[in-house]
Design an enzyme around this catalytic site. Sequence first.
Site, mmCIF file in Angstrom:
data_model
loop_
_atom_site.group_PDB
_atom_site.id
_atom_site.type_symbol
_atom_site.label_atom_id
_atom_site.label_comp_id
_atom_site.label_asym_id
_atom_site.label_seq_id
_atom_site.Cartn_x
_atom_site.Cartn_y
_atom_site.Cartn_z
ATOM 1 C CE LYS A 102 34.898 24.654 117.444
ATOM 2 N NZ LYS A 102 35.689 25.895 117.525
ATOM 3 C CG ASN A 103 32.986 28.022 115.140
ATOM 4 O OD1 ASN A 103 33.599 27.541 116.099
ATOM 5 N ND2 ASN A 103 33.428 27.956 113.896
ATOM 6 C CB CYS A 152 45.768 28.188 116.949
ATOM 7 S SG CYS A 152 44.661 27.266 115.943
ATOM 8 N NE ARG A 164 39.702 23.279 120.378
ATOM 9 C CZ ARG A 164 39.933 23.832 119.185
ATOM 10 N NH1 ARG A 164 40.824 23.309 118.388
ATOM 11 N NH2 ARG A 164 39.287 24.906 118.812
ATOM 12 N NE ARG A 191 42.859 30.780 114.218
ATOM 13 C CZ ARG A 191 41.917 29.891 114.532
ATOM 14 N NH1 ARG A 191 42.262 28.725 115.030
ATOM 15 N NH2 ARG A 191 40.644 30.164 114.344
ATOM 16 C CG ASP A 218 36.120 25.771 110.372
ATOM 17 O OD1 ASP A 218 37.346 25.972 110.357
ATOM 18 O OD2 ASP A 218 35.339 26.371 111.134
HETATM 19 C C1 UD1 Z 1 36.463 31.468 113.217
HETATM 20 C C2 UD1 Z 1 36.022 30.067 113.566
HETATM 21 C C3 UD1 Z 1 36.908 29.033 112.881
HETATM 22 C C4 UD1 Z 1 36.963 29.302 111.382
HETATM 23 C C5 UD1 Z 1 37.340 30.757 111.110
HETATM 24 C C6 UD1 Z 1 37.273 31.122 109.634
HETATM 25 C C7 UD1 Z 1 35.159 30.324 115.816
HETATM 26 C C8 UD1 Z 1 35.294 30.002 117.273
HETATM 27 N N1 UD1 Z 1 36.128 29.885 115.011
HETATM 28 O O1 UD1 Z 1 37.781 31.623 113.726
HETATM 29 O O2 UD1 Z 1 36.359 27.749 113.123
HETATM 30 O O3 UD1 Z 1 37.965 28.472 110.814
HETATM 31 O O4 UD1 Z 1 36.436 31.626 111.813
HETATM 32 O O5 UD1 Z 1 36.020 30.851 109.123
HETATM 33 O O6 UD1 Z 1 34.188 30.904 115.397
HETATM 34 N N2 UD1 Z 1 42.910 37.566 111.309
HETATM 35 C C9 UD1 Z 1 43.811 38.591 111.440
HETATM 36 N N3 UD1 Z 1 43.715 39.417 112.531
HETATM 37 C C10 UD1 Z 1 42.741 39.267 113.467
HETATM 38 C C11 UD1 Z 1 41.810 38.224 113.315
HETATM 39 C C12 UD1 Z 1 41.910 37.382 112.225
HETATM 40 O O7 UD1 Z 1 44.713 38.746 110.615
HETATM 41 O O8 UD1 Z 1 42.698 40.060 114.427
HETATM 42 C C13 UD1 Z 1 43.011 36.643 110.147
HETATM 43 C C14 UD1 Z 1 43.286 35.202 110.584
HETATM 44 O O9 UD1 Z 1 44.655 34.986 110.780
HETATM 45 C C15 UD1 Z 1 42.727 34.419 109.432
HETATM 46 C C16 UD1 Z 1 41.555 35.272 108.958
HETATM 47 O O10 UD1 Z 1 41.738 36.539 109.533
HETATM 48 O O11 UD1 Z 1 43.669 34.328 108.394
HETATM 49 C C17 UD1 Z 1 40.191 34.735 109.377
HETATM 50 O O12 UD1 Z 1 40.175 34.555 110.770
HETATM 51 P P1 UD1 Z 1 38.883 34.751 111.660
HETATM 52 O O13 UD1 Z 1 37.685 34.919 110.771
HETATM 53 O O14 UD1 Z 1 39.153 35.802 112.668
HETATM 54 O O15 UD1 Z 1 38.787 33.359 112.374
HETATM 55 P P2 UD1 Z 1 38.408 33.066 113.863
HETATM 56 O O16 UD1 Z 1 37.368 34.021 114.316
HETATM 57 O O17 UD1 Z 1 39.647 32.929 114.657
#
Ligand code: UD1
Length: 422
Positions: A22-23, A116, A396, A121, A304
Amino acid sequence: MSILRIEGGRPLRGSVHVQGAKNSVLPILAGTFLARGVCVVHNCPRLTDVEYTLSILKHLGCRVGREEDTVTVDASDPVAADVPDNLMRQMRSSVVFLGPILGRMGRAELSYPGGCELGPRPIDLHLSALRAMGADIREEGGRLVCGGRLTGGDVTLSLPSVGATENAMLAAVAAEGITTITNAAREPELVDLQAFLNTLGADVRGAGSSVITIRGGRPLHGGEHTVIADRIVACTYLSAVAAAGGEGEITGVDWRHLSTVTAVLAEAGCGVTSSPDTIAITAPPVLKGVRPIRTAPYPGFPTDAQAVVMAALCKAQGATVFSENMFDSRYRHVDELSRMGADIRVEGRVAVVYGVPRLSGARVCSTDLRGGAALAVAGVGAEGTTLLGELQHVDRGYADLAADLRALGADIRREEREWSGT
Ligand code: UD1
């Protein structure tokens, strides 16, 4: 409403092939918007998040087709540069369209992505990455209105966000000049996105390491790509065998992508053997608690996989400490596991699982995607009948969780029935 009925408490024996990731598939499909030609993407699982992504592509003017697990996208004639609010709200990963839309159209308009269940997030890193490439991003009435000509730049992420790295990579491919992303996420899905973009004629190097370099501005043509297997789905099925005992074989997955999880299962007493695309597991009737598990960015223990591994360790002898370092609210499955007899104490980021001799089937609700999968894992290891509701979360990310667990020997089926929560 659909529910899963699980008759648990007997060892598993079987083999299952793992679906596409998925990711990986979500950013890759968003990336098809950058190509002036037909992209053929194989191994796209049938997931609601994939369907929402295809709806966004259709809204943007792409011709989209699907045959089995192969999706074709033709973005030759885009007609829109926005994502409607109802689609943005459906899933957080819709934000990964920001880079491709801005890169292709020179402007983009999106609202904030869906609320979410894992706690706040933010998308600040996505926005600052795009600003470092010259994007002008304003907030207008809850919408993000973006414009400006993208040029290559230095993007330094304060933490290795997966989504922000993907967005930056996708925008950088369209931006004239060289972009360097420092402190990039290193997940296998980034390597897959790089491979896909390079198939289209892009020049992206370094994915899988902390520094990714993109020579942007080349026109992208169509291409063909096969999405990698879903390492978290593989972790789910290994955890199911660990929870129920018995033996199983998980095929189609690269074992190196989940070695931190198989190491934990081995420490818990399972026999795990990995060959290039198969992982075989034998699980004893009773697992042992393991050393503290701390979730971390790849190649650390994946957040995850926290819930599904926790579900397997509920019946282990001894205690296991989990420390969730990626998201604030990622223990929502704990209350539901407790309904099945688990003994888990949560304090802030830490959860301590005290192993109990047995779990009993119960009526439980999915709390989020991986939390729901964890309850199915607990259900196959629990004595008696488990009814698992709120499957929209599970759908999902799992194309057919019941069929896959059946292939592993579990007694589980999907049923339609009245359901009013717990
Ligand atoms: C992706 C994965 C999700 C997985 C996560 C962490 C997808 C579709 N989803 O989510 O399954 O759980 O990686 O491995 O690929 N953060 C910020 N600011 C930002 C972006 C992120 O502070 O602009 C923080 C988030 O709140 C979180 C951390 O960074 O605490 C990691 O998030 P991130 O790696 O961005 O996760 P996703 O890409 O949303």
